[in-house]
Write a protein that holds these residues in place. Structure first.
Motif, short mmCIF file in Angstrom:
data_model
loop_
_atom_site.label_atom_id
_atom_site.label_comp_id
_atom_site.label_asym_id
_atom_site.label_seq_id
_atom_site.Cartn_x
_atom_site.Cartn_y
_atom_site.Cartn_z
N GLN A 1 0.83 -1.21 0.00
CA GLN A 1 0.00 0.00 0.00
C GLN A 1 0.86 1.26 0.00
O GLN A 1 0.55 2.23 -0.68
CB GLN A 1 -0.94 0.01 1.21
CG GLN A 1 -2.14 -0.90 1.06
CD GLN A 1 -2.98 -0.54 -0.15
OE1 GLN A 1 -3.05 0.60 -0.57
NE2 GLN A 1 -3.61 -1.54 -0.75
N PHE A 2 1.94 1.23 0.77
CA PHE A 2 2.86 2.38 0.74
C PHE A 2 3.40 2.57 -0.66
O PHE A 2 3.49 3.68 -1.18
CB PHE A 2 4.01 2.18 1.73
CG PHE A 2 3.63 2.45 3.17
CD1 PHE A 2 2.65 3.39 3.48
CD2 PHE A 2 4.26 1.78 4.21
CE1 PHE A 2 2.30 3.65 4.80
CE2 PHE A 2 3.91 2.03 5.53
CZ PHE A 2 2.93 2.96 5.82
N ALA A 3 3.78 1.45 -1.29
CA ALA A 3 4.32 1.53 -2.65
C ALA A 3 3.27 2.08 -3.60
O ALA A 3 3.57 2.88 -4.49
CB ALA A 3 4.79 0.16 -3.11
N THR A 4 2.03 1.66 -3.42
CA THR A 4 0.95 2.11 -4.30
C THR A 4 0.67 3.60 -4.11
O THR A 4 0.67 4.37 -5.07
CB THR A 4 -0.34 1.32 -3.99
OG1 THR A 4 -0.04 -0.06 -4.12
CG2 THR A 4 -1.44 1.69 -4.95
N ASN A 5 0.45 3.99 -2.85
CA ASN A 5 0.07 5.38 -2.59
C ASN A 5 1.26 6.33 -2.66
O ASN A 5 1.07 7.55 -2.69
CB ASN A 5 -0.62 5.49 -1.25
CG ASN A 5 -1.98 4.82 -1.27
OD1 ASN A 5 -2.74 4.98 -2.22
ND2 ASN A 5 -2.28 4.03 -0.26
N GLY A 6 2.47 5.79 -2.67
CA GLY A 6 3.63 6.65 -2.79
C GLY A 6 4.06 6.86 -4.23
O GLY A 6 5.10 7.45 -4.50
N GLY A 7 3.27 6.34 -5.18
CA GLY A 7 3.57 6.58 -6.58
C GLY A 7 4.84 5.89 -7.07
O GLY A 7 5.44 6.30 -8.06
N LEU A 8 5.28 4.83 -6.38
CA LEU A 8 6.50 4.16 -6.82
C LEU A 8 6.28 3.47 -8.17
O LEU A 8 7.23 3.23 -8.91
CB LEU A 8 6.95 3.12 -5.78
CG LEU A 8 7.21 3.68 -4.38
CD1 LEU A 8 7.77 2.60 -3.48
CD2 LEU A 8 8.17 4.84 -4.43
N SER A 9 5.01 3.16 -8.48
CA SER A 9 4.73 2.48 -9.74
C SER A 9 5.16 3.35 -10.92
O SER A 9 5.59 2.84 -11.95
CB SER A 9 3.24 2.16 -9.83
OG SER A 9 2.48 3.26 -9.41
N ALA B 1 8.18 6.07 -0.03
CA ALA B 1 6.96 6.71 -0.49
C ALA B 1 6.92 8.16 -0.03
O ALA B 1 6.48 9.05 -0.77
CB ALA B 1 5.74 5.96 0.02
N VAL B 2 7.38 8.41 1.18
CA VAL B 2 7.35 9.78 1.69
C VAL B 2 8.44 10.62 1.03
O VAL B 2 8.21 11.74 0.58
CB VAL B 2 7.53 9.78 3.23
CG1 VAL B 2 7.72 11.20 3.74
CG2 VAL B 2 6.33 9.14 3.89
N VAL B 3 9.64 10.04 0.91
CA VAL B 3 10.77 10.83 0.42
C VAL B 3 10.71 11.04 -1.09
O VAL B 3 10.74 12.16 -1.58
CB VAL B 3 12.11 10.15 0.81
CG1 VAL B 3 13.28 10.88 0.18
CG2 VAL B 3 12.24 10.13 2.32
N THR B 4 10.58 9.91 -1.85
CA THR B 4 10.63 10.09 -3.30
C THR B 4 9.25 10.22 -3.91
O THR B 4 9.09 10.80 -4.98
CB THR B 4 11.35 8.90 -3.98
OG1 THR B 4 10.54 7.74 -3.83
CG2 THR B 4 12.70 8.66 -3.37
N GLY B 5 8.24 9.67 -3.27
CA GLY B 5 6.91 9.69 -3.87
C GLY B 5 6.03 10.81 -3.36
O GLY B 5 4.92 10.99 -3.83
N GLY B 6 6.52 11.54 -2.37
CA GLY B 6 5.74 12.66 -1.85
C GLY B 6 4.46 12.24 -1.16
O GLY B 6 3.46 12.93 -1.23
N MET B 7 4.45 11.06 -0.50
CA MET B 7 3.25 10.64 0.22
C MET B 7 3.07 11.53 1.45
O MET B 7 4.03 11.78 2.18
CB MET B 7 3.35 9.18 0.62
CG MET B 7 2.09 8.66 1.29
SD MET B 7 2.09 6.87 1.51
CE MET B 7 3.33 6.68 2.78
#
Lengths: 443, 182
Positions: free
Chosen positions: A75-83, A262-268
């Protein structure tokens, strides 16, 4: 009535309850409880006594804690835009081939599957990222949606994989071994899907035109960007396999690492965190309710001795082992028409596992057989996600694609199903595909 | 694997709820987020324990026990929200062609069964917590009393039962309404 008969009746009634929309976990529980009471000479006391412990004993199982933790990680990967960064990276490398953008979608699904244990989440996030790109390059609707629906299944085929965790808990198998064994078949699945795309665009070049070529420097920079994600995968899998972290600890590391990424690179932000927690809660609850029911069902079945007797019967019946294993695989494909993969594993493994363990396949030792069958079961239950009429992945991708008729998606997924079937047969006849890494890296 | 909130056409959109339903929904969601936060804490504990073990050979004592108790409490807390969203797994293939009225009747029944199941589990788990308390059972490593962890499952199952009864009445009302309009 013999225990065997009671066991078979239990299964028949269970199927009726399921058809009548009773929740899968509740139906399993009811049937298991009834069987338990009947086998205890219609006395309620043993049941009430065993129920005291049911919820806490099941939910406090240390190995099962892996499941919510892997859910959280995904979920972190999903909501952090890592995809997004994964897709861009793979696309930079293969996008300029014919059909390359679809291949990139499949490759990115595989990479995302390496940090996410769920097919639907993989299909949904990758669909959102890749479908607009595929449309931009005028990919045919059936190829675009078919590739993504099939690619989504890489979410569970490539470890971490929730069905494998359940299999491990049911059969006392090692999670680390199963994850290790799933790597090559998972990569094989990815290559198979890419090959299918290649064949489709060779036959119909307009279905998948080549994307833009990207300078090597840009590609390499994007690769650097996704390295942390791949590192998470390596740490989790090697950690488990090497034994310096048990699966639950490795999943904790993975969840923390994905959360930080997710927080650092994905801006979650807070909203994304809450969304991750709520989605994790829902996915976990679905699984754990079925787990409770399956626990009761298995206690009920165990007192009837039906699984053991059935295994005995198959063993002495002189049926050729290969036809037994193919019959089992067929049953999975049929069950996959109406049921989700997890409930299928929970429902069938207690019956099928002793049968398979009692048969001889090329003189494989028991510990190899158990890993081999786990991977096989994983591969066939995953097929249910992409074939009609349930095919959850198909509906998810189709919903995101909006302008593609669902029949197009079904048609588009067919060639990928062919690749699934071929791979499954290969895995039956060449257990070494699953066992190679297990044998190479450890006892 | 099923994932929340997607692919569930017929129940995807949340129906309007009365004040009771809305209150129940908020409570269930609070439980779910609470469960999620507990898992985040468990993750942190695990990390500290691993780092401590690797660097200083000093893991958190009883980390496995804490994880077990925490997992039990946290995952039970998540059940009710899933029921409130009507996302617990079931097979709807065979009933896809039924009329809305009949589907609602069957759904009322299935949610009733789920609610009764939760009542049963809540009751038995309470009994277990009481007898563990009386026996003074302690965990192996930390010698923590076990009963509070068991007792903390009970509110979650009570809430699950409440959500089940709520869904039952919701579907039952719908099935009756249909009868009027058809």
């Amino acid at each position: 009535m013999s225990g065997m008969q009671i066991g078979l009746i239990m299964f028949a009634v269970l199927m009726v309850l399921l058809a009548l929309r009773v929740h899968i976990g509740i139906a399993m529980f009811m049937i298991g409880a009834c069987g338990f009471v009947i086998m205890n000479e219609y006395s309620l006391m043993p049941l009430l006594y065993s129920l005291k412990n049911l919820a806490y004993a099941r939910f406090s199982n240390y190995d099962l804690a892996v499941i919510p933790l892997f859910m959280l990680m995904g979920q972190f990967a999903t909501n952090g835009g890592l995809s997004h960064s994964l897709f861009t990276c793979v696309n930079n490398f293969v996008g300029h081939f014919r059909g390359g953008v679809a291949m990139a979608a499949v490759g990115a699904c595989a990479a995302f599957g390496a940090i996410c244990g769920s097919s639907l989440a993989t299909a949904a996030t990758m669909g959102q990222v890749a479908l607009p790109e595929l449309k931009r390059y005028n990919y045919s609707g059936s190829l675009a949606t078919g590739a993504l629906a099939a690619g989504g299944t890489l979410g569970i085929m490539i470890p971490p994989s929730v069905p494998l965790v359940i299999y491990a808990v049911l059969t006392q198998e090692s999670i680390g071994k199963l994850f290790m064994a799933a790597i090559i078949p998972g990569l094989l699945a990815m290559l198979g899907y890419m090959l299918v795309i290649r064949i489709v665009v060779t036959l119909k070049p307009e279905a998948g035109p080549a994307g833009a070529r990207v300078p090597l420097a840009t590609s390499l920079r994007s690769l650097l960007g996704v390295t942390p994600i791949l590192l998470v995968f390596v740490v989790v899998i090697v950690g488990i396999y090497d034994g310096w972290a048990n699966p639950t600890e490795a999943a904790s590391i993975g969840a923390a690492a994905c959360g930080i990424l997710a927080v650092v690179t994905g801006g979650m932000r807070l909203e994304g965190v809450v969304k991750s927690l709520v989605s994790t809660a829902e996915a976990t609850a679905m699984i754990f309710l079925v787990l409770l029911g399956a626990d009761m069902l298995n206690s009920g079945l165990a007192v009837t001795q039906m699984p053991a007797e059935l295994a005995q019967w198959v063993q002495t019946s002189g049926l050729p082992p290969l036809s037994v294993i193919f019959a089992i695989l067929l049953i999975y494909i049929f069950l996959g028409c109406v049921m989700d993969s997890l409930s299928m594993i929970l429902l069938t493994i207690p019956i099928f596992y002793p049968i398979v363990m009692g048969l001889d396949f090329w003189g494989m030792p028991v510990e190899d057989k158990s890993v081999w069958f786990g991977i096989l079961a994983l591969m066939v239950v995953e097929i249910g996600l992409v074939h009609p009429p349930v095919g959850m992945n198909i509906y998810i991708i189709n919903k995101i694609a909006k302008d593609v008729p669902v029949m197009e998606t079904f048609k588009g997924v067919l060639p990928f199903l062919a690749s699934d079937l071929i791979r499954t047969i290969l895995l039956v006849f060449f257990p070494i595909i699953s066992l190679y890494l297990v044998h190479t890296f450890g006892g | 694997m099923h994932e929340p909130g997607i692919g569930d056409e017929e129940e995807g959109a949340q129906p309007l709820r009365g004040p009771l339903g809305q209150g129940l929904y908020t409570l269930c969601k609070a439980f779910a987020i609470g469960g999620g936060l507990l898992f985040v804490l468990l993750v942190l504990m695990s990390l500290i324990s691993i780092v401590g073990r690797k660097l200083a050979s000093m893991p958190i004592p009883g980390d496995i026990e804490i994880m077990q108790m925490g997992t039990a409490v946290a995952s039970a807390a998540m059940l009710a929200y899933c029921e409130m969203m009507r996302h617990h797994l079931r097979v709807d293939f065979f009933t896809a062609k039924l009329s809305a009225k009949n589907k609602n009747r069957l759904d009322a029944l299935s949610h009733l069964l789920l609610a009764l199941f939760s009542v049963l589990i809540a009751w038995r788990t309470t009994v277990a917590a009481v007898s563990l308390h009386e026996a003074g059972e302690k965990s192996m490593m930390l010698l923590l009393p076990v009963w509070p962890a068991v007792a903390l499952l009970v509110p979650s199952f009570v809430l699950l039962a409440a959500a089940g009864f709520y869904n039952m009445s919701h579907h039952w009302k719908l099935s009756v309404q249909n009868e009027v309009t058809v």
